[in-house]
Scaffold this motif. Structure first.
Motif, PDB file in Angstrom:
ATOM      1  N   GLY A 408       0.801  -1.222   0.000  1.00  0.00           N
ATOM      2  CA  GLY A 408       0.000   0.000   0.000  1.00  0.00           C
ATOM      3  C   GLY A 408       0.831   1.269   0.000  1.00  0.00           C
ATOM      4  N   TYR A 409       2.127   1.156   0.291  1.00  0.00           N
ATOM      5  CA  TYR A 409       2.983   2.336   0.290  1.00  0.00           C
ATOM      6  C   TYR A 409       3.362   2.702  -1.142  1.00  0.00           C
ATOM      7  CZ  TYR A 409       3.523   1.416   5.293  1.00  0.00           C
ATOM      8  OH  TYR A 409       3.282   1.214   6.635  1.00  0.00           O
ATOM      9  N   GLU A 410       3.199   3.960  -1.474  1.00  0.00           N
ATOM     10  CA  GLU A 410       3.476   4.410  -2.842  1.00  0.00           C
ATOM     11  C   GLU A 410       4.969   4.666  -3.018  1.00  0.00           C
ATOM     12  OE1 GLU A 410       1.033   7.739  -3.750  1.00  0.00           O
ATOM     13  OE2 GLU A 410      -0.850   6.611  -3.601  1.00  0.00           O
ATOM     14  N   LEU A 411       5.627   3.714  -3.654  1.00  0.00           N
ATOM     15  CA  LEU A 411       7.058   3.796  -3.908  1.00  0.00           C
ATOM     16  C   LEU A 411       7.330   3.520  -5.380  1.00  0.00           C
ATOM     17  CD1 LEU A 411       8.451   1.715  -0.894  1.00  0.00           C
ATOM     18  CD2 LEU A 411       8.498   4.199  -1.118  1.00  0.00           C
ATOM     19  N   THR A 412       8.445   4.025  -5.873  1.00  0.00           N
ATOM     20  CA  THR A 412       8.881   3.683  -7.224  1.00  0.00           C
ATOM     21  C   THR A 412       9.624   2.354  -7.180  1.00  0.00           C
ATOM     22  OG1 THR A 412      11.017   4.802  -6.979  1.00  0.00           O
ATOM     23  CG2 THR A 412       9.164   6.126  -7.783  1.00  0.00           C
ATOM     24  N   GLY A 413       9.928   1.826  -8.354  1.00  0.00           N
ATOM     25  CA  GLY A 413      10.665   0.579  -8.410  1.00  0.00           C
ATOM     26  C   GLY A 413      12.030   0.696  -7.758  1.00  0.00           C
ATOM     27  N   GLY A 414      12.712   1.821  -8.005  1.00  0.00           N
ATOM     28  CA  GLY A 414      14.008   2.031  -7.385  1.00  0.00           C
ATOM     29  C   GLY A 414      13.907   2.086  -5.880  1.00  0.00           C
ATOM     30  N   GLN A 441       9.294  -1.666   7.019  1.00  0.00           N
ATOM     31  CA  GLN A 441       8.614  -0.399   7.250  1.00  0.00           C
ATOM     32  C   GLN A 441       9.609   0.725   7.537  1.00  0.00           C
ATOM     33  OE1 GLN A 441       5.769  -1.569  10.305  1.00  0.00           O
ATOM     34  NE2 GLN A 441       4.090  -1.490   8.806  1.00  0.00           N
ATOM     35  N   LEU A 442      10.700   0.400   8.239  1.00  0.00           N
ATOM     36  CA  LEU A 442      11.720   1.414   8.480  1.00  0.00           C
ATOM     37  C   LEU A 442      12.365   1.841   7.155  1.00  0.00           C
ATOM     38  CD1 LEU A 442      13.436   3.156  10.322  1.00  0.00           C
ATOM     39  CD2 LEU A 442      14.941   1.172  10.719  1.00  0.00           C
ATOM     40  N   GLY A 443      12.646   0.862   6.294  1.00  0.00           N
ATOM     41  CA  GLY A 443      13.198   1.181   4.985  1.00  0.00           C
ATOM     42  C   GLY A 443      12.238   2.017   4.155  1.00  0.00           C
ATOM     43  N   ILE A 444      10.953   1.674   4.221  1.00  0.00           N
ATOM     44  CA  ILE A 444       9.942   2.434   3.487  1.00  0.00           C
ATOM     45  C   ILE A 444       9.861   3.859   4.016  1.00  0.00           C
ATOM     46  CG2 ILE A 444       7.456   2.633   3.089  1.00  0.00           C
ATOM     47  CD1 ILE A 444       7.399  -0.491   3.095  1.00  0.00           C
ATOM     48  N   ARG A 445       9.912   3.992   5.332  1.00  0.00           N
ATOM     49  CA  ARG A 445       9.838   5.323   5.935  1.00  0.00           C
ATOM     50  C   ARG A 445      10.985   6.211   5.419  1.00  0.00           C
ATOM     51  NH1 ARG A 445       8.808   6.806  12.243  1.00  0.00           N
ATOM     52  NH2 ARG A 445       9.098   9.063  12.056  1.00  0.00           N
ATOM     53  N   ARG A 446      12.169   5.641   5.367  1.00  0.00           N
ATOM     54  CA  ARG A 446      13.320   6.421   4.912  1.00  0.00           C
ATOM     55  C   ARG A 446      13.169   6.834   3.445  1.00  0.00           C
ATOM     56  NH1 ARG A 446      18.462   3.370   7.872  1.00  0.00           N
ATOM     57  NH2 ARG A 446      17.873   3.978   9.995  1.00  0.00           N
ATOM     58  N   GLU A 447      12.659   5.948   2.625  1.00  0.00           N
ATOM     59  CA  GLU A 447      12.474   6.288   1.214  1.00  0.00           C
ATOM     60  C   GLU A 447      11.434   7.393   1.047  1.00  0.00           C
ATOM     61  OE1 GLU A 447      14.042   5.224  -1.631  1.00  0.00           O
ATOM     62  OE2 GLU A 447      15.432   4.314  -0.200  1.00  0.00           O
ATOM     63  N   ILE A 448      10.328   7.305   1.817  1.00  0.00           N
ATOM     64  CA  ILE A 448       9.256   8.296   1.713  1.00  0.00           C
ATOM     65  C   ILE A 448       9.740   9.655   2.219  1.00  0.00           C
ATOM     66  CG2 ILE A 448       7.025   8.970   2.712  1.00  0.00           C
ATOM     67  CD1 ILE A 448       6.158   6.052   2.424  1.00  0.00           C
ATOM     68  N   GLU A 449      10.472   9.657   3.325  1.00  0.00           N
ATOM     69  CA  GLU A 449      10.938  10.923   3.889  1.00  0.00           C
ATOM     70  C   GLU A 449      12.026  11.549   3.022  1.00  0.00           C
ATOM     71  OE1 GLU A 449      11.954   9.968   7.921  1.00  0.00           O
ATOM     72  OE2 GLU A 449       9.867  10.160   8.619  1.00  0.00           O
ATOM     73  N   LYS A 450      12.780  10.733   2.274  1.00  0.00           N
ATOM     74  CA  LYS A 450      13.763  11.292   1.343  1.00  0.00           C
ATOM     75  C   LYS A 450      13.090  12.169   0.300  1.00  0.00           C
ATOM     76  CE  LYS A 450      15.971   7.665  -0.178  1.00  0.00           C
ATOM     77  NZ  LYS A 450      16.967   6.811  -0.903  1.00  0.00           N
ATOM     78  N   GLY A 452      10.474  13.951   0.903  1.00  0.00           N
ATOM     79  CA  GLY A 452       9.787  15.055   1.552  1.00  0.00           C
ATOM     80  C   GLY A 452       8.334  14.755   1.879  1.00  0.00           C
ATOM     81  N   ARG A 453       7.950  13.472   1.831  1.00  0.00           N
ATOM     82  CA  ARG A 453       6.586  13.106   2.150  1.00  0.00           C
ATOM     83  C   ARG A 453       6.494  12.635   3.606  1.00  0.00           C
ATOM     84  NH1 ARG A 453       4.550   8.620  -1.247  1.00  0.00           N
ATOM     85  NH2 ARG A 453       6.714   7.966  -1.635  1.00  0.00           N
ATOM     86  N   VAL A 454       5.263  12.611   4.119  1.00  0.00           N
ATOM     87  CA  VAL A 454       5.033  12.178   5.503  1.00  0.00           C
ATOM     88  C   VAL A 454       4.729  10.688   5.510  1.00  0.00           C
ATOM     89  CG1 VAL A 454       3.569  12.440   7.553  1.00  0.00           C
ATOM     90  CG2 VAL A 454       4.192  14.452   6.169  1.00  0.00           C
ATOM     91  N   PHE A 455       5.427   9.949   6.373  1.00  0.00           N
ATOM     92  CA  PHE A 455       5.236   8.503   6.479  1.00  0.00           C
ATOM     93  C   PHE A 455       4.119   8.191   7.471  1.00  0.00           C
ATOM     94  CE2 PHE A 455       6.136   4.574   8.835  1.00  0.00           C
ATOM     95  CZ  PHE A 455       6.058   3.644   7.796  1.00  0.00           C
ATOM     96  N   LYS A 456       3.197   7.339   7.073  1.00  0.00           N
ATOM     97  CA  LYS A 456       2.138   6.861   7.969  1.00  0.00           C
ATOM     98  C   LYS A 456       2.080   5.342   7.901  1.00  0.00           C
ATOM     99  CE  LYS A 456      -0.807  10.953   7.507  1.00  0.00           C
ATOM    100  NZ  LYS A 456      -2.161  11.446   7.118  1.00  0.00           N
ATOM    101  N   VAL A 457       2.109   4.702   9.081  1.00  0.00           N
ATOM    102  CA  VAL A 457       2.087   3.237   9.133  1.00  0.00           C
ATOM    103  C   VAL A 457       0.754   2.733   8.616  1.00  0.00           C
ATOM    104  CG1 VAL A 457       2.195   1.205  10.606  1.00  0.00           C
ATOM    105  CG2 VAL A 457       3.683   3.167  11.068  1.00  0.00           C
ATOM    106  N   LYS A 458       0.824   1.749   7.692  1.00  0.00           N
ATOM    107  CA  LYS A 458      -0.393   1.127   7.178  1.00  0.00           C
ATOM    108  C   LYS A 458      -0.537  -0.244   7.802  1.00  0.00           C
ATOM    109  CE  LYS A 458      -0.119   3.513   2.724  1.00  0.00           C
ATOM    110  NZ  LYS A 458      -1.314   4.361   2.915  1.00  0.00           N
TER     111      LYS A 458
END
Length: 459
Positions: A408-414, A441-450, A452-458
């Motif tokens: 559910g986390y919106e990430l690119t392939g990279g 989830q920690l890895g996802i949080r770091r990618e999202i915050e890189k 400039g987006r806000v991370f929310k646990v799903k």
């Protein structure tokens, strides 16, 4: 003694595949030509020149002569450029041997290299050997060094720019490093990365199955592959020839991590071509004229070796041109125009990558053969990328549940690849055999915050 005409160098008997036999014969001929010209100037009998033949022996030197069929004058210029790399003392020894008395012979026109102390031929040397005092013939020699001559177009021979106010032909005759290597040891090495060669090779061992893209994007990439496969057939069998624009230009646009660089490397692997990523920041020089020189050497190397050129973050130089407020702006726009022209004239595959299509100058967009969008992956694409990226450890059902939770986390392939690598390292450091949700989830949080987006646990 008069210069030979424009008949191509004649083929003679075959020999071994090393370049040495051809080079030996060619340089022996050049020595004889020098001797004959000097003797002629001194009112001596110059004797009879041997034919400048070559061995069609499968060597790179033999193939070069057979395929290009240089005229006598072309041949002499090539040999003058090669001589310092093969027989460094030959030019000096040859003309000293032919002189009646020792001393300077300014008609010869050579210049002494400050390091090796050997003589280097200049345009005046070529004029002396090929034209003598014949003014019309001198003009023909001058034409050998123009930018539209095939020796210059292929980057084989360059006449160094003369000093201000010096005679036009006073510059040294120089041969590109890769051509020297090809015509001596038989193969060319890739120049090291520098401002003069601002590109690095990129490659991959992965396959198209590892690149998850929408069907439309993949179809456009397949069109590019079909062009690469059938380009020669279109020119010849289908009779398009000169009606086709040279090369293929594609714009890859989309967010970072959506697969633009990966796709470029896969195109190279599929077509058997090396891919070079161009560092645009290294191209632009503060010295007037250096940018054009750097680009020229890069495009010439890519042309000779069939490379794919990949301009990453192309907005930096291919973006909308600035209003001209001072001389710096004027020159910057000249650099862009020159680069655009080289891209348009390049007869290979040239790919420009940009985060936003809107950043590219509209005037240049019309010159692309294809504009390919790399969108951010949707849920189905993300699920497929997670499946390809996560290591196969743990039970299959647990793995599938894990992917469903994090998809559910919106990430690119990279971004997904970065997260998978981070989580695997954390698990390995603990000695675990399976990935942990908290690490992902920690890895996802770091990618999202890189981003400039806000991370929310799903959940």
């Amino acid at each position: 003694m008069s210069a030979q005409g424009s008949e191509p160098v004649e083929k003679i008997a075959s020999g071994p595949s090393s370049n040495a036999p051809n080079l030996t014969r060619a340089l022996d001929f050049l020595e004889t030509l020098i001797d004959a010209r000097v003797r002629d100037v001194q009112d001596e009998n110059p004797g009879t020149l041997p034919e400048p033949g070559f061995f069609d022996d499968g060597s790179s030197f033999g193939d070069f002569i057979r395929d290009r069929r240089p005229s006598f004058s072309d041949w002499v210029v090539v040999l003058l450029a090669l001589a310092p790399h093969t027989r460094p003392q030959m030019l000096e020894a040859a003309f000293q041997k032919a002189l009646k008395t020792q001393g300077e012979f300014p008609q010869f026109g050579t210049r002494r290299d400050s390091n090796s102390r050997s003589l280097i031929a200049t345009g005046e040397t070529a004029a002396f050997l090929l034209a003598g005092e014949d003014l019309e013939a001198r003009f023909e020699v001058q034409a050998l060094f123009t930018s539209d001559h095939w020796l210059a177009r292929e980057g084989i021979v360059e006449l160094e720019s003369p000093e201000p106010g010096a005679p036009l032909l006073s510059g040294r005759i120089l041969m590109g490093r890769d051509w020297v290597e090809l015509l001596t040891v038989g193969h060319s090495s890739t120049p090291p990365f520098s401002s003069a060669f601002p590109a690095r090779r990129i490659e991959t061992q992965r396959s198209w199955d590892d690149l998850v893209l929408p069907a439309q994007t993949r179809e456009q990439l397949d069109e590019l592959l079909r062009w690469a496969k059938h380009e020669k057939s279109l020119e010849g069998d289908w009779g398009f020839g000169a009606r086709l624009r040279p090369g293929y230009r594609a714009l890859f646009h989309g967010s970072s991590g959506t697969g633009k660089t990966f796709a470029a490397t896969l195109l190279g692997r599929s077509t058997g071509r090396e891919v070079y990523r161009v560092d645009l920041s290294a191209i632009v020089s503060k010295y007037v004229g250096e940018t054009e020189k750097n680009l020229s050497s890069l495009f010439q190397a890519a042309h000779r070796r069939g490379w794919i050129l990949f301009f990453d973050e192309a907005d930096a130089l291919f973006g909308k041109r600035t209003a001209v407020k001072d001389s710096h702006d004027r020159y910057a726009n000249q650099e862009v125009s020159y680069l655009l022209q080289r891209v348009e004239d390049f007869d290979g595959i040239c790919i420009l990558a940009s985060n936003l299509r809107a950043n590219i100058d509209e005037a240049f967009l019309r010159r692309f053969n294809a504009i390919i969008r790399f969108p951010e992956p949707g849920p189905a694409e993300r699920s497929a990328i997670w499946d390809r990226s996560l290591p196969y450890c743990g039970a299959t059902a647990e793995r599938a549940a894990l992917i469903e939770t994090i998809n559910g986390y919106e990430l690119t392939g990279g971004g997904i690849v970065n997260v998978a690598q981070f989580a695997a390292i954390e698990a390995a450091a603990r000695g675990d055999k399976a990935l942990a949700l908290q690490d992902l989830q920690l890895g996802i949080r770091r990618e999202i915050e890189k981003e400039g987006r806000v991370f929310k646990v799903k959940s």
